[in-house]
Design an enzyme around this catalytic site. Structure first.
Site, PDB file in Angstrom:
ATOM      1  CG  ASP A 285      -5.913  14.649  -9.401  1.00 36.34           C
ATOM      2  OD1 ASP A 285      -5.225  13.599  -9.428  1.00 36.34           O
ATOM      3  OD2 ASP A 285      -6.666  14.914  -8.457  1.00 36.34           O
TER       4      ASP A 285
HETATM    5  C1  NOJ Z   1      -6.079  11.389  -7.765  1.00 33.14           C
HETATM    6  C2  NOJ Z   1      -6.165  12.235  -6.529  1.00 33.14           C
HETATM    7  O1  NOJ Z   1      -7.174  13.206  -6.678  1.00 33.14           O
HETATM    8  C3  NOJ Z   1      -4.873  12.933  -6.173  1.00 33.14           C
HETATM    9  O2  NOJ Z   1      -5.017  13.516  -4.912  1.00 33.14           O
HETATM   10  C4  NOJ Z   1      -3.733  11.976  -6.196  1.00 33.14           C
HETATM   11  O3  NOJ Z   1      -2.540  12.631  -5.837  1.00 33.14           O
HETATM   12  C5  NOJ Z   1      -3.623  11.355  -7.571  1.00 33.14           C
HETATM   13  N1  NOJ Z   1      -4.858  10.662  -7.894  1.00 33.14           N
HETATM   14  C6  NOJ Z   1      -2.467  10.385  -7.692  1.00 33.14           C
HETATM   15  O4  NOJ Z   1      -2.740   9.238  -6.995  1.00 33.14           O
END
Ligand code: NOJ
Length: 752
Positions: A285
């Site tokens: 993430d």
């Molecule tokens: C953080 C989020 O937790 C995740 O779900 C997302 O895909 C990414 N950022 C990218 O934006």
């Protein structure tokens, strides 16, 4: 010499076979492995590190620098970089001007629609309609792909038991079975029948794993999950996503039982790769690799990179921990070149399967399909099916347009185009939303609508419009009150400790109830709110979540009886935060509560003596039942269940039985019912939940008609992980078929 010369017929058959297996998405030996193997053999270490890095739009302030970085293979993927022309140019540089011509993965959060916004995923889950959900995700992929996006960071399939957690909005609710069926459908929708279809994108099952168990529902918080809960609950939808062919997984931000999941060999290696045989790509993430340091599991970023790579995390999102440290880590022998090669192969295979090596470009004309009327019509249908009717005293709903002289439309959510789209709708445009106010005006005529906003936004506490709202109610036949949460109160980082209706909305409701006019409350929110008082005070209540672009027309359809509400709750509704966690498949405890023993707090005699008699599992203030059970939802019609039959009341450990029940629509409306099958395994080698969903069907039954619903229940469906192994245990079982997790016809069977 007898050389084999394939005849035209053989060639044709071969071609037909290949074409067909592509269409059905069946695994074919598509050459991805060979390509990846050969490519990796030609790559420099810098090029490999580049493939393992995903950067975001804007990382390079300067466009020339950005283009140069693509030429050098500095990154293998971009996120949030959009637009057919822009992406085509980036792909052209990657393919034509970089040494090896490797195309780029372009990722984006396409969570519940791209421009045509569907209900938030929790709302879609309330439809219990995997086919409709699959089609919604197909549309999302079709729209997003026109902008050069070839990778959606969806589906988000974190099970949660905590409505305080803001990200409950993005998932499918509390139940592993429902979430698994929907996860499967979402992956199928995004990836389509053929991955090389220009309208298909790679799916990304996230956030693997356990993120939804954040302590206190506070986002990013620690999780502790015992292995039986992990395997019997949390991992189920991820396994379903893998089985549906999800090309990628995203590791979460959370630590699980003391180990950050982005560095967790048990989660990423043992379960995902070794047990499930996942061959796709795992991305972190956003910045979850350097955060391993903050979590206290690595001394510095180099150590964090080593731990993530050792766990099998292939690509780093947004940060440069891999880029900065891989070379040193190789020199220090903390990681191996084989690990790097494997990660790169996982990434290259995804690019190959998506057909990017053949054609990385998108057709700039394709974007004309965005907001196609058929997409909007589907969004309206899904929003209708996602809405759950929680109360309808004295048949307050539907309203009959020809019989009413006017309605009062009130509330901060009645005409709030941005709010109805909900969280994670970056690419939706408020100007495309049709609000309830617009739709109602359109349906019954402007003249019949008395609109007062009442409160400017959900958290507003100023009451200066209350008297105007009450006056509008007084001169109308009925009140339609649209309240709930602004979109920004749920989603990532948007957890709440208190899950009441924000601002002065409850007071507005009470004031309107005092007018004595029929009060229909429509709640548009990103989570199940604690709405006990509001439920009591209203005559009818529709829970509409954040319903997306077409929420307005969908609600008008239901309010004015074009269709009956049919959604059912994908989560238990609690009476208040103090009940959390409260989920339907809880354990019985040794002291299950009953009305016999629960004494509400205000009725306990002063100085009552302590006695273990009657001490059962309840809260003095809340009692022992939730506000509303999982699976609950009302209709304009009445469904009656009868004739539950089992093909056999015994099943062998490898066998199955057929379960049948009859459902009769005894009312005046053609309507859908969601028929639910639950079981209870009475005794296990570890204790089993009081109920577990094992099947469901959404069926349409015309008024006055009867339908027979049939389920096949296999002994294998009863298997669970008991701390050592996954197995079905012989013994006695209960079974229910009914309209929700609390009611239903009951039968028993034995597994031998
Ligand atoms: C953080 C989020 O937790 C995740 O779900 C997302 O895909 C990414 N950022 C990218 O934006």
């Amino acid at each position: 010499m007898n050389t084999f010369k394939p005849s035209l017929v053989v060639l044709f058959l071969l071609f037909a076979l290949l074409a067909n297996s592509c269409k059905t998405g069946a695994p074919v030996n598509d050459g991805a492995d060979t390509m990846a193997e050969k490519m990796v053999a030609r790559m420099t270490l810098d090029e490999k590190i580049g493939q393992m890095s995903q950067l975001f739009d804007g990382y390079f302030g300067d466009y020339e620098q950005f283009k140069q970085a693509i030429r050098e293979g500095r990154f293998g993927s971009l996120l949030n970089y959009l637009g057919a022309d822009k992406v085509n140019e980036a792909q052209r540089i990657a393919v034509e001007e970089s040494r090896l011509g490797i195309p780029l993965l372009i990722g984006r959060d396409v969570i519940h629609g791209y421009r045509t916004i569907f209900p938030i995923p929790l709302g879609m889950a309330a439809s219990w309609n995997p086919e409709a959900v699959k089609a919604a995700f197909r549309i999302a992929a079709a729209e997003a792909s026109t902008q050069g996006i070839n990778w959606a960071f969806a589906p988000m399939i974190d099970i949660t038991w905590d409505p305080r957690w803001g990200r409950i909005a993005e998932g499918c609710g509390e139940d592993p079975y429902l979430a698994s069926t929907l996860a499967y459908a979402m992956v199928e929708g995004l990836q389509g029948d053929s991955l090389t279809d220009p309208a298909s994108v790679a799916a990304c099952a996230k956030h693997y794993a356990g993120y939804g168990f954040a302590e206190a529902g506070r986002d990013y918080n620690t999780t502790y999950i015992a292995e039986p809960v992990l395997r019997n609950v949390v991992l189920k939808p991820f396994k379903a996503a893998k089985d549906a062919g999800a090309l990628t997984f995203m590791s979460g931000f959370n630590e699980l039982n003391g180990i950050p999941v982005s560095a967790d060999q048990f989660i990423l290696k043992q379960i995902l790769r070794d047990e499930w045989g996942f061959e796709g790509l795992v991305i972190s993430d956003w910045a979850s690799v350097p955060q391993i340091v903050d979590q206290g599991y690595a001394v510095d970023e180099k150590d964090a990179a080593a731990k993530a790579i050792n766990a099998g995390l292939d690509m780093e999102m947004a940060t440069t921990t891999y880029f900065d440290n891989i070379k040193t880590l190789l020199d220090e022998k903390k990681i191996t070149m084989e690990q790097i090669d494997n990660a790169v192969k996982n990434i290259l295979r995804v690019k190959y399967k998506l057909g990017l090596f053949e054609n990385p470009y998108v057709d700039p004309e394709a974007e004309k399909k965005i907001l196609d009327p058929s997409f909007l019509e589907h969004a309206r249908m899904v929003a209708r099916q996602s809405t759950v009717m929680l109360k309808n005293d004295s048949n307050t709903l539907p309203l009959f347009a020809d019989k009413i002289s006017s309605v009062a439309v009130i509330g901060p959510l009645a005409d709030s185009p941005r709010d109805q789209m909900g969280t994670w709708s970056f690419d939706g445009l408020p100007e495309n939303s049709v609000t309830p106010l617009e739709a109602i005006r359109d349906m019954i005529g402007d003249r019949k609508v008395n609109y007062v906003q009442g409160l400017k936004y959900s958290r507003d506490r100023t009451k200066d419009q209350f008297s105007a709202a009450m006056a509008a109610a007084d001169r109308s036949d009925a009140i339609l009150l649209f309240i709930g949460e602004e979109w920004i109160l749920s989603g990532e980082g948007q957890s709440r400790g208190n899950i009441d209706l924000p601002g002065a909305q409850s007071e507005l409701l009470t004031a309107l109830a005092a007018t004595g006019k029929p009060l229909v409350v429509i709640i548009m929110a990103g989570r199940p709110l604690a709405i006990g008082d509001e439920l009591k005070e209203s005559d009818a209540l529709l829970y509409a979540w954040h319903g997306g672009t077409m929420a307005g027309p969908a609600l008008a359809d239901l309010i004015f009886g074009k269709e009956s509400p049919s959604g059912k709750l994908p989560v238990t509704f609690v009476k208040g935060e103090g009940q959390i966690p409260f989920y339907y498949y809880r354990k019985n405890t040794g002291r299950p509560a009953s009305d016999r023993t629960w004494t509400p707090i205000d009725e306990i005699p002063v100085e009552n003596p302590q006695s273990s008699l009657g001490y059962e599992s309840f809260h003095l203030d809340y009692g022992y039942t939730p506000l509303l059970p999982f699976g609950y939802g009302l209709s304009y019609t009445t469904f009656t269940y009868s004739d539950l039959t089992l093909s056999d009341d015994e099943m062998s450990i490898t066998g199955s039985i057929t379960v049948k029940a009859t459902v009769t629509n005894g009312g005046e409306w053609d309507a859908d019912e969601i028929v639910q099958l639950y079981i209870r395994d009475r005794v296990g080698s570890i204790t089993r939940p009081i109920k577990e969903l094992k099947g469901y069907r959404r069926i349409t039954i015309p008024k006055g008609e009867t339908a027979e619903v049939e389920f096949t229940l296999a002994a294998a469906d009863l298997a669970f992980f008991n701390g050592r192994e996954t197995l079905t245990e012989p013994g006695e079982f209960d079974l229910w078929v009914g309209p929700n997790s609390d009611e239903g016809l009951h039968a028993e069977f034995i597994v031998r």
